[in-house]
Design an enzyme around this catalytic site. Structure first.
Site, PDB file in Angstrom:
ATOM      1  N   LYS A   1     -12.148  -2.619  17.737  1.00  0.00           N
ATOM      2  CA  LYS A   1     -10.762  -3.011  18.005  1.00  0.00           C
ATOM      3  C   LYS A   1     -10.474  -3.053  19.504  1.00  0.00           C
ATOM      4  O   LYS A   1      -9.518  -3.681  19.924  1.00  0.00           O
ATOM      5  CB  LYS A   1      -9.806  -2.018  17.357  1.00  0.00           C
ATOM      6  CG  LYS A   1      -9.999  -1.866  15.857  1.00  0.00           C
ATOM      7  CD  LYS A   1      -8.931  -2.572  15.089  1.00  0.00           C
ATOM      8  CE  LYS A   1      -9.054  -2.291  13.614  1.00  0.00           C
ATOM      9  NZ  LYS A   1      -8.086  -3.029  12.821  1.00  0.00           N
TER      10      LYS A   1
ATOM     11  N   PRO B   1      -3.686 -11.497  10.805  1.00  0.00           N
ATOM     12  CA  PRO B   1      -4.099 -11.219  12.184  1.00  0.00           C
ATOM     13  C   PRO B   1      -4.238  -9.717  12.375  1.00  0.00           C
ATOM     14  O   PRO B   1      -3.472  -8.941  11.799  1.00  0.00           O
ATOM     15  CB  PRO B   1      -2.937 -11.762  13.027  1.00  0.00           C
ATOM     16  CG  PRO B   1      -1.778 -11.834  12.100  1.00  0.00           C
ATOM     17  CD  PRO B   1      -2.342 -12.065  10.723  1.00  0.00           C
ATOM     18  N   ASP B   2      -5.208  -9.302  13.161  1.00  0.00           N
ATOM     19  CA  ASP B   2      -5.362  -7.875  13.473  1.00  0.00           C
ATOM     20  C   ASP B   2      -4.533  -7.609  14.730  1.00  0.00           C
ATOM     21  O   ASP B   2      -4.947  -7.924  15.858  1.00  0.00           O
ATOM     22  CB  ASP B   2      -6.843  -7.545  13.696  1.00  0.00           C
ATOM     23  CG  ASP B   2      -7.059  -6.043  13.780  1.00  0.00           C
ATOM     24  OD1 ASP B   2      -6.198  -5.337  14.340  1.00  0.00           O
ATOM     25  OD2 ASP B   2      -8.099  -5.585  13.263  1.00  0.00           O
ATOM     26  N   ILE B   3      -3.367  -7.049  14.522  1.00  0.00           N
ATOM     27  CA  ILE B   3      -2.384  -6.919  15.613  1.00  0.00           C
ATOM     28  C   ILE B   3      -2.909  -5.960  16.684  1.00  0.00           C
ATOM     29  O   ILE B   3      -2.842  -6.243  17.882  1.00  0.00           O
ATOM     30  CB  ILE B   3      -1.025  -6.440  15.060  1.00  0.00           C
ATOM     31  CG1 ILE B   3      -0.603  -7.322  13.881  1.00  0.00           C
ATOM     32  CG2 ILE B   3       0.049  -6.456  16.143  1.00  0.00           C
ATOM     33  CD1 ILE B   3       0.528  -6.765  13.052  1.00  0.00           C
TER      34      ILE B   3
ATOM     35  N   ASN C   1       0.858  -1.193   0.000  1.00  0.00           N
ATOM     36  CA  ASN C   1       0.000   0.000   0.000  1.00  0.00           C
ATOM     37  C   ASN C   1       0.886   1.232   0.000  1.00  0.00           C
ATOM     38  O   ASN C   1       2.105   1.130   0.049  1.00  0.00           O
ATOM     39  CB  ASN C   1      -0.963  -0.038   1.189  1.00  0.00           C
ATOM     40  CG  ASN C   1      -0.227  -0.049   2.501  1.00  0.00           C
ATOM     41  OD1 ASN C   1       0.473   0.891   2.838  1.00  0.00           O
ATOM     42  ND2 ASN C   1      -0.346  -1.152   3.248  1.00  0.00           N
TER      43      ASN C   1
END
Ligand code: C5P
Length: 400
Positions: A341, A303-305, A208
């Protein structure tokens, strides 16, 4: 911020010496005392009178000035300060420091001192890149000398590249870090930054547009307030900040591992633009064009750190800050993201292409916390970083 601190400032002979005048002013504004030392070559670029007037102190110039020896010997002069700063540090001064030469006042002070030293190199790009200077740099760092810069850009000699002296305010930040003064002293702060690259095959990857500029600026602002920073960075365009513990990673999975290894921390700031997906199975061979049609890329979720760290039962940082890059309904989306989150704050920004924020030097953010949304005016990424670091320092102070 630097009240009561004493800086021995050695000004080397380079065109960047004019910036040292501003450095003196900035240091004094922050309450530091500055004792300036000029090399012979520096006197070709700035006058002892202007340096002395700005410093509000006498200028030391000559090793064999007997009045000086009577008033304050060079050994004593080398030890009165909390920090010795060499700015600009020319190639010649760096070489002298590396080899322990002591032929003039500046190099003698550097050899005699037992005070920490910080250098801000400035020289022509070829001189900076020369193997001799690079060897000297490695040795100086191994000797425990802190280095600020040099920055890349147009040079006074008409060339382009690394070699410009850091800006005075960056040097002030590096000095504050080195002296570990400020409201975040003793705090360990984890910062993730930059993009991640997710391999498709050995030569292709998904990426990105994150430059890593905002994350690096945040790390610098935190260190300038005395924090020690662990900086976990993906493959960013900008250099990691001097003075941080830098862990370089490529993929989201590597970033997750590095973050886990870096904990515990008092605060964690997730400024990285982590890829949401990776290939379910990256090919170990380059994908070939085929008559059977286009390749089908099968993704799996990363994974969503941030989410993982924000939900830690054990060892959750006291303050967890996430970022939200949105292209529409910024506050609404970011508020929902904060809840999803489980982080304390979300720093939301509008990255739609017309804002020029992604990869640009400015940012316009809204900070969302339990109390609501606070929108800041559009400003330089460094200014955003400073304001965020102050907000973090205030929040930690309120909790204690
Ligand atoms: O879900 P989204 O990517 O918009 O969330 C952005 C925030 O979550 C950022 O703080 C980013 O660093 C973090 N993040 C993460 N791990 C991921 C995805 C995002 O830590 N896999």
């Amino acid at each position: 911020m630097l009240a009561g601190k004493h800086i021995l400032l050695i000004i080397g002979g380079g065109i960047a010496a004019f910036k040292s005048l501003d450095l003196i002013r900035r240091l004094r504004e922050r309450g530091a005392e500055v004792t300036p030392v000029l090399t012979k070559a520096a006197e070709q670029f700035v006058t002892p009178l202007s340096v002395s007037a700005l410093a509000g102190n006498r200028v030391y110039r000559d090793l064999f000035d007997l009045t000086d020896e009577a008033e304050m010997g060079h050994i004593q002069l080398s030890r009165v300060a909390d920090l010795v700063v060499v700015a600009p540090a020319t190639a010649d001064l760096m070489a002298k420091m590396t080899h322990g030469l002591a032929g003039d006042l500046a190099s003698t002070l550097l050899l005699a001192t037992d005070t920490p030293v910080l250098i801000a190199p400035a020289m022509n790009v070829r001189m900076w890149e020369h193997p001799a200077t690079q060897r000297n740099l490695v040795q100086l760092q191994a000797d425990g000398i802190a280095v600020s810069g040099p920055a890349e850009g147009d040079m006074a000699c008409g060339e382009f590249g690394p070699g410009r002296m850091s800006e005075p305010l960056e040097i002030v930040d590096a000095i504050s870090t080195r002296l570990a003064v400020g409201p975040l002293k003793g705090k360990r702060i984890l910062v993730t930054s930059g993009p991640t690259h997710e391999p498709i095959d050995p030569v292709r990857y998904i990426a990105n547009r994150s430059s890593g500029a905002q994350g690096a600026a945040i790390a610098r602002a935190l260190m300038a307030r005395g924090a020690s920073v662990v900086f976990v960075t993906g493959p960013a365009d900008v250099a990691p900040p001097d003075g941080a513990e830098v862990i370089k990673v490529t993929t989201a999975l590597e970033m997750q591992q590095a973050v886990t290894a870096a904990l515990p921390a008092d605060v964690a700031i997730f400024a990285a633009a982590v890829a949401d997906w990776r290939m379910a199975e990256a090919s170990d061979r380059k994908l070939k064009k085929s008559k059977d049609g286009l390749p089908v890329l099968v993704f799996t979720e990363n994974p969503d750190i941030l989410r993982e760290v924000a939900h830690l039962q054990d060892g959750r940082p006291e303050l967890v800050v996430g970022f939200a890059a949105e292209t529409n309904d910024v506050v609404e989306n970011a508020t929902a993201k904060r809840a999803r989150k489980g982080c304390d704050w979300i720093v939301a920004n509008d990255v739609s292409p017309e804002t020029g924020i992604m990869g640009g030097s400015e940012n316009a953010v809204t900070v969302i916390d339990a109390a609501g949304a606070e929108t800041w005016p559009r400003m330089d990424k460094t200014a955003v970083a400073n304001r965020l670091a102050d907000r973090i320092a205030d929040a930690l102070a309120d909790r204690t």
